[in-house]
Design a protein around this motif. Structure first.
Motif, PDB file in Angstrom:
ATOM      1  N   PHE A 847     -14.659  -1.850 -26.157  1.00 35.57           N
ATOM      2  CA  PHE A 847     -14.007  -1.214 -25.013  1.00 35.57           C
ATOM      3  C   PHE A 847     -14.791   0.043 -24.602  1.00 35.57           C
ATOM      4  O   PHE A 847     -15.003   0.306 -23.405  1.00 35.57           O
ATOM      5  N   ILE A 848     -15.228   0.815 -25.583  1.00 33.20           N
ATOM      6  CA  ILE A 848     -16.002   2.023 -25.292  1.00 33.20           C
ATOM      7  C   ILE A 848     -17.318   1.639 -24.612  1.00 33.20           C
ATOM      8  O   ILE A 848     -17.760   2.308 -23.651  1.00 33.20           O
ATOM      9  N   ASP A 849     -17.956   0.592 -25.089  1.00 32.39           N
ATOM     10  CA  ASP A 849     -19.201   0.136 -24.452  1.00 32.39           C
ATOM     11  C   ASP A 849     -18.949  -0.237 -22.998  1.00 32.39           C
ATOM     12  O   ASP A 849     -19.802  -0.017 -22.125  1.00 32.39           O
ATOM     13  N   LEU A 850     -17.765  -0.812 -22.736  1.00 34.90           N
ATOM     14  CA  LEU A 850     -17.415  -1.219 -21.375  1.00 34.90           C
ATOM     15  C   LEU A 850     -17.266  -0.015 -20.450  1.00 34.90           C
ATOM     16  O   LEU A 850     -17.718  -0.044 -19.295  1.00 34.90           O
ATOM     17  N   ILE A 851     -16.642   1.065 -20.941  1.00 31.33           N
ATOM     18  CA  ILE A 851     -16.306   2.169 -20.034  1.00 31.33           C
ATOM     19  C   ILE A 851     -17.391   3.240 -19.948  1.00 31.33           C
ATOM     20  O   ILE A 851     -17.357   4.079 -19.040  1.00 31.33           O
ATOM     21  N   ASP A 852     -18.360   3.235 -20.862  1.00 33.07           N
ATOM     22  CA  ASP A 852     -19.383   4.283 -20.822  1.00 33.07           C
ATOM     23  C   ASP A 852     -20.088   4.377 -19.471  1.00 33.07           C
ATOM     24  O   ASP A 852     -20.293   5.488 -18.945  1.00 33.07           O
ATOM     25  N   PRO A 853     -20.494   3.248 -18.842  1.00 34.97           N
ATOM     26  CA  PRO A 853     -21.147   3.372 -17.531  1.00 34.97           C
ATOM     27  C   PRO A 853     -20.230   3.953 -16.461  1.00 34.97           C
ATOM     28  O   PRO A 853     -20.710   4.505 -15.466  1.00 34.97           O
ATOM     29  N   LEU A 854     -18.928   3.803 -16.634  1.00 35.06           N
ATOM     30  CA  LEU A 854     -17.990   4.345 -15.646  1.00 35.06           C
ATOM     31  C   LEU A 854     -17.862   5.862 -15.782  1.00 35.06           C
ATOM     32  O   LEU A 854     -17.828   6.593 -14.798  1.00 35.06           O
ATOM     33  N   ARG A 855     -17.711   6.325 -17.021  1.00 31.59           N
ATOM     34  CA  ARG A 855     -17.462   7.760 -17.206  1.00 31.59           C
ATOM     35  C   ARG A 855     -18.755   8.580 -17.212  1.00 31.59           C
ATOM     36  O   ARG A 855     -18.712   9.784 -16.969  1.00 31.59           O
ATOM     37  N   TYR A 856     -19.857   7.941 -17.530  1.00 31.10           N
ATOM     38  CA  TYR A 856     -21.151   8.629 -17.490  1.00 31.10           C
ATOM     39  C   TYR A 856     -22.047   7.892 -16.490  1.00 31.10           C
ATOM     40  O   TYR A 856     -23.046   7.266 -16.849  1.00 31.10           O
ATOM     41  N   PRO A 857     -21.720   7.886 -15.186  1.00 30.71           N
ATOM     42  CA  PRO A 857     -22.447   7.054 -14.213  1.00 30.71           C
ATOM     43  C   PRO A 857     -23.921   7.464 -14.105  1.00 30.71           C
ATOM     44  O   PRO A 857     -24.257   8.646 -14.115  1.00 30.71           O
ATOM     45  N   MET A 858     -24.762   6.459 -14.034  1.00 31.00           N
ATOM     46  CA  MET A 858     -26.206   6.673 -13.897  1.00 31.00           C
ATOM     47  C   MET A 858     -26.484   7.470 -12.622  1.00 31.00           C
ATOM     48  O   MET A 858     -25.906   7.189 -11.574  1.00 31.00           O
ATOM     49  N   GLU A 859     -27.317   8.482 -12.754  1.00 28.78           N
ATOM     50  CA  GLU A 859     -27.669   9.387 -11.652  1.00 28.78           C
ATOM     51  C   GLU A 859     -26.496  10.284 -11.246  1.00 28.78           C
ATOM     52  O   GLU A 859     -26.567  11.014 -10.249  1.00 28.78           O
ATOM     53  N   GLY A 860     -25.398  10.243 -12.011  1.00 24.39           N
ATOM     54  CA  GLY A 860     -24.279  11.132 -11.745  1.00 24.39           C
ATOM     55  C   GLY A 860     -23.410  10.692 -10.586  1.00 24.39           C
ATOM     56  O   GLY A 860     -23.535   9.598 -10.057  1.00 24.39           O
TER      57      GLY A 860
END
Length: 1016
Positions: A847-860
């Motif tokens: 679940f954490i792997d799933l949400i990491d791109p959402l909460r730490y979006p690439m390029e901000g």
């Protein structure tokens, strides 16, 4: 060393007589001036009997050398034939280098010792005034003063007069000196003397007739117009009142100016250094407004200040006020006017707390390197005795005029006679005070310097010990006696106040006098007890009877009462102690804990009087008091240890209700452990000061409560699964902590914000898996909210996708689909503090792997997303603040509060965590520190935000500890507000300062938020 012939026998005799340098002494004796008496055994014995034979001999040689040929035989004959005079002269020379210097400059002043040679003839004020009468200038006054001082010191060191008589004579000499100085000042300015009336009021030890050899002489000056009767006020007549008042005002102003010039000149005469040295400083800083106030005031002005503005310590100082010089009628009017105010001081709010705070402030201001050598101000020193005695005088002197004494030992004797202090305690304190004062006198007498430090030099200690009659091993004997007496004072000065409260409700031995119920009530009320009658009933219940429990509590309660009084709610502390003792009083280990573990007793007192939460937790499981006596008992336990204990307790239970009851029991005990450690760390104890880093306390509480909540949730999950499916749930199931739970920042009253995620096992239909997941959630919630005596744990899943409108639990695939298509910016922000807390570990990681791109979006974040976050924050500020709440004091939503800081940090995380790994944390303070380290926030601004977040979090924790229920604002009740202040480190009576500090801290934080979050 070998000394031939006669010198060999002299050398041995000198060595046996106590000379530390017999060779030098032998040479001095062989010198011309003492040649006639060098072999006289009487002289050698007399020198050997002094505090410092070497010093005495050197001083004697100097005096002899200063005599004329006609005078020297008279001195030598006196030394051989007149024992009392010989002993006094040599005694002074062996104890005081300064008086030896005086006698060398004024070689005929040794004859002053003849005047009071008879042991029963003691000089008084009249004799000292006569001795100073011929002084016409400051230099002559100093010579005459030293001559009079010589007569006091000589009889003191020879034991002719005791400590009290010595101190009284020193005060009489000071009085005569002040009168002489005023006479000289008046002669120098006769026009000023004619224009005013001036009264000199002695304060401190001079006022109390217990002066030291060298001490500031504290005074207050009262002035008035010449030829008028001093009054506390006046009333004008109807006709011509305005003109008369104006004329009187002008005359009064001129008179006060003249009196001020006289007073200033008097102070210079006594304080300034001349060729004859100085007498002592005259200190007028105890006057109204201290150094900032006028040196001289009228009586009416004094009274107006004392009635409106004076602080508690000023009335304590006035307890020793005594008119000593100047206009006797005006001085008497001043004493008559202020005396009723002194004896009403104990009725002031926070009276005892103010006095105790003043004492702590004195100790805190002592340089650390000097604390152990401070004879006056250090712990167990003279000031401890004086403060304790004065406190008792002010409390009980309201109704007992026998206590109206300015002298410490006289007051102590009166307190014992009236039953306000136990006779045995008073006797021990009396002996200790006399010994410490005697040390102080001898230390000051040596060089006539104002000091209260015990010397470190071996020779100085030797002379000091011998001057007190310790001759065998003077240094070691002195050190042991000094430490013993300071230990007695440290042990008794608190007990002195509290012990008689127990005697008031206990059976006493014949001949003992007890506090009356009224006096006991007065003392409890002065201590801050709101209901003295109930407090006395509790004391009686705790100490009555002949049981071992009653005996131990009679010993412990005097100290406990002091610790309770140091809190904001002494009544609650005493009541809670009675409840715990009633529950555990027959338990052997509890009595041993109270008797043998000093830290446990103080820890218990702090916990029981700090608020409702910790005592409530303890009352449900009184055996948890054992944690307070274990050196490791207050350390937080690890998450692994907590979860292991909870799961083991759940596994042993026979049904789910019993299983969760066991888990909630562990939670109750561990909440008490955390709360107790928090309280003790915030208050501090006698042996362990308050924790200096509030952030460390906040982190420890947040981690401990979060770990405990996670373990409890894991236990409830295990119980729910086991009750329906045995060991294996048809679907993999994980619980994700979010909000303060996921950030390891839970407070005592926080709900557990969570997300639920599941994944069907192989071969299980998705509908069956969903039903199982729904069932387990419902069962967990039911079990955790069952009505019991334990605090409930609420599980809140409102931060899930679609909020309350969305399904309570989703599969991992459903979360992925939702976040891919519908996720809003605020949901990504909420996921910043998501962390698995219970259930299937592998599913939680995925679940954490799933949400990491959402909460730490690439390029901000893009600018649109940033604007959306700012808009939501502004809307929340305007819509969610409770109606009527003060936005400057609301810890969560208010200006510079938790929300401000957290949203600012989270915006930085979402914009920069993709490039800064240190920002990828669920903890606010860690993320803030990482942002500062990465240069995203200036250091000063990061510190401002951190300070505000820590303070707001501590306030929330304090509110829960004090009230027993959660709250986001400061309490409205005065007692609860004071308790929050004590937790935050503020002294009694300073809640206004606490609120001002909170507003100032959060105002600064809001300015940073406006810059960093809103881009203002």
């Amino acid at each position: 060393m070998t000394v031939p012939g006669r010198r060999s026998s002299t050398f041995i005799r000198l060595l046996r007589s106590g000379f530390t340098d017999p060779s030098a002494a032998a040479r001095l004796l062989d010198s011309g001036v003492l040649a006639a008496v060098r072999t006289d055994p009487v002289l050698l014995d007399a020198l050997g009997a002094t505090a410092d034979p070497d010093l005495a001999l050197r001083g004697l040689v100097r005096i002899a050398e200063a005599q004329s040929p006609a005078q020297l035989p008279v001195l030598l004959d006196t030394l051989v034939s007149a024992k009392p005079l010989r002993d006094r002269l040599l005694g002074v020379l062996g104890a005081s280098e300064a008086l030896g210097d005086h006698l060398a400059r004024h070689p005929q002043d040794w004859r002053a010792l003849v005047t009071y040679e008879a042991a029963d003839l003691h000089p008084g004020l009249a004799e000292f005034e006569h001795g100073l009468a011929e002084a016409r200038d400051p230099v002559a006054l100093r010579v005459a003063y030293r001559r009079c001082l010589l007569s006091i010191a000589a009889r003191d060191v020879c034991g002719t007069i005791d400590l009290a008589q010595t101190a009284a004579e020193l005060a009489d000499l000071a009085t005569a000196t002040l009168r002489a100085a005023l006479r000289i000042a008046s002669a120098a300015a006769p026009e000023d003397a004619a224009a005013c009336r001036l009264a000199v009021i002695a304060m401190g030890k001079c006022g109390g007739n217990e002066l030291n050899y060298v001490s500031d002489v504290d005074v207050i000056f009262v002035g008035d117009t010449a030829g008028t009767a001093g009054t506390a006020g006046g009333a004008g007549t109807a006709n011509g009142a305005g003109a008369a008042n104006a004329a009187n005002g002008a005359d009064e102003g001129k008179a006060i100016q003249a009196a001020t010039r006289l007073a200033s000149h008097l102070m210079r005469i006594c304080s300034e250094t001349t060729i004859e040295g100085t007498i002592w400083p005259v200190d007028a800083n105890l006057r109204p407004e201290g150094r900032n106030g006028p040196l001289v005031r009228t009586l009416a002005s004094h009274l107006a200040y004392y009635q409106r503005w004076a602080k508690t310590w000023e009335f304590q100082a006035l307890l020793k006020a005594r008119a000593v010089a100047g206009d006797a009628e005006l001085g008497a009017q001043y004493i008559d006017a202020i005396t009723p105010l002194v004896w009403q001081a104990a009725e002031r709010e926070n009276f005892v707390a103010d006095v105790q705070k003043m004492r702590r402030r004195v100790v805190d201001n002592i340089p650390a390197a000097q604390v152990e050598r401070e004879l006056k101000l250090g712990p167990g020193g003279l000031r401890d005795v004086e403060f304790a005695v004065q406190l008792l005088q002010l409390v009980h002197g309201r109704s007992d005029a026998t206590l109206h004494s300015g002298a410490t030992l006289d007051a102590l004797q009166a307190l014992a006679a009236g039953g306000y202090v136990g006779r045995a305690d008073a006797a021990q304190l009396h002996d200790a005070y006399r010994f410490l004062r005697a040390m102080e006198h001898r230390i000051q007498l040596y060089r006539l310097r104002r000091t209260h430090l015990v010397p470190e030099d071996e020779n100085d200690l030797r002379r000091l010990g011998r001057s007190l009659g310790l001759r065998t091993e003077p240094v070691s004997e002195l050190t042991r006696a000094w430490r013993r007496h300071t230990s007695v004072v440290r042990r008794l000065h608190e007990k002195l106040f509290y012990r008689p409260l127990l005697d008031a409700v206990a059976q006493l031995t014949p001949g003992e006098t007890r506090l009356s119920p009224r006096a006991a009530g007065q003392r409890l009320e002065a201590l801050g007890y709101a209901d003295p009658a109930s407090a006395l009933r509790h004391l009686e219940a705790l100490t009555s009877g002949v049981s071992r429990k009653a005996a131990i509590q009679r010993t412990l309660l005097p100290v406990l009462l002091g610790w309770f009084a140091d809190s904001a709610d002494p009544d609650a502390g005493l009541l809670n102690f009675r409840k715990v003792s009633d529950a555990l009083g027959k338990t052997p280990w509890y009595l041993r804990l109270l008797r043998d573990e000093g830290a446990a007793a103080e820890n218990l007192a702090r916990v029981l009087s700090a608020g409702r939460l910790a005592p409530d937790l303890l009352m449900r499981a009184p055996e948890a008091v054992a944690l307070l006596g274990d050196p490791e008992g207050l350390l937080p336990r690890t998450h692994e240890a907590l979860e292991q204990e909870v799961l083991a307790a759940v596994g042993r239970a026979g049904d789910p209700e019993a299983a969760v009851a066991a888990a909630r029991g562990v939670r109750r005990r561990e909440l008490f452990r955390t709360a107790a450690a928090d309280i003790i760390g915030s208050y501090g104890t006698e042996d362990s000061p308050a924790v200096e880093d509030p952030g460390a306390l906040v982190d420890r509480v947040g981690s401990a409560v979060s770990d405990l909540t996670a373990a409890t949730v894991a236990g409830a999950l295990r119980a729910a699964v086991h009750s329906h499916w045995g060991d294996t749930l048809p679907t993999r199931f994980a619980i994700i902590g979010v909000g303060r739970f996921g950030g390891h920042e839970l407070g005592y009253g926080s709900d557990a914000d969570v997300l639920f995620v599941h994944e069907p096992r192989e071969g299980v239909e998705e509908q069956e898996a969903a039903r199982a997941a729904q069932t387990v959630i419902a069962e967990m919630r039911r079990l955790l909210q069952l009505p019991t005596t334990d605090p409930p744990l609420l599980i809140d899943a409102d931060l899930r996708p679609e909020g309350r409108s969305g399904p309570l639990v989703r599969t991992l695939a459903s979360y992925a689909a939702y976040y891919r298509r519908w996720s809003l910016t605020w949901e990504s922000q909420a996921l910043l503090r998501a962390e698995p807390v219970a259930g299937d570990a592998d599913l939680g990681r995925r679940f954490i792997d799933l949400i990491d791109p959402l909460r730490y979006p690439m390029e901000g974040l893009g600018e649109d997303a940033v604007r959306e976050i700012r808009r939501l924050k502004a809307r929340m500020e305007s819509e969610r603040m409770p109606r009527g709440a003060d936005p400057t004091l609301h810890t969560k939503l208010g200006r510079g509060g938790l929300s401000d800081v957290e949203w600012t940090v989270q915006l930085i995380q979402m914009r920069h965590a993709w490039a800064e790994p240190g920002l990828r944390t669920t903890r606010t303070r860690e993320a803030l520190a990482a942002a500062q380290a990465a240069g995203l926030i200036p250091t000063e601004e990061a510190q401002i935000l951190d300070e505000a977040w820590v303070l707001a979090t501590r306030v929330r924790n304090a509110v829960m500890l004090v009230r027993g229920r959660a709250g986001d604002t400061f309490p409205a009740g005065a007692r609860e507000l004071a308790a929050v202040g004590r937790y935050l480190g503020y002294a009694e009576g300073t809640v206004g300062e606490m609120l001002d500090d909170y507003r100032r801290t959060t105002r600064r934080a809001r300015a940073v938020v406006d810059e960093l979050f809103y881009g203002a």
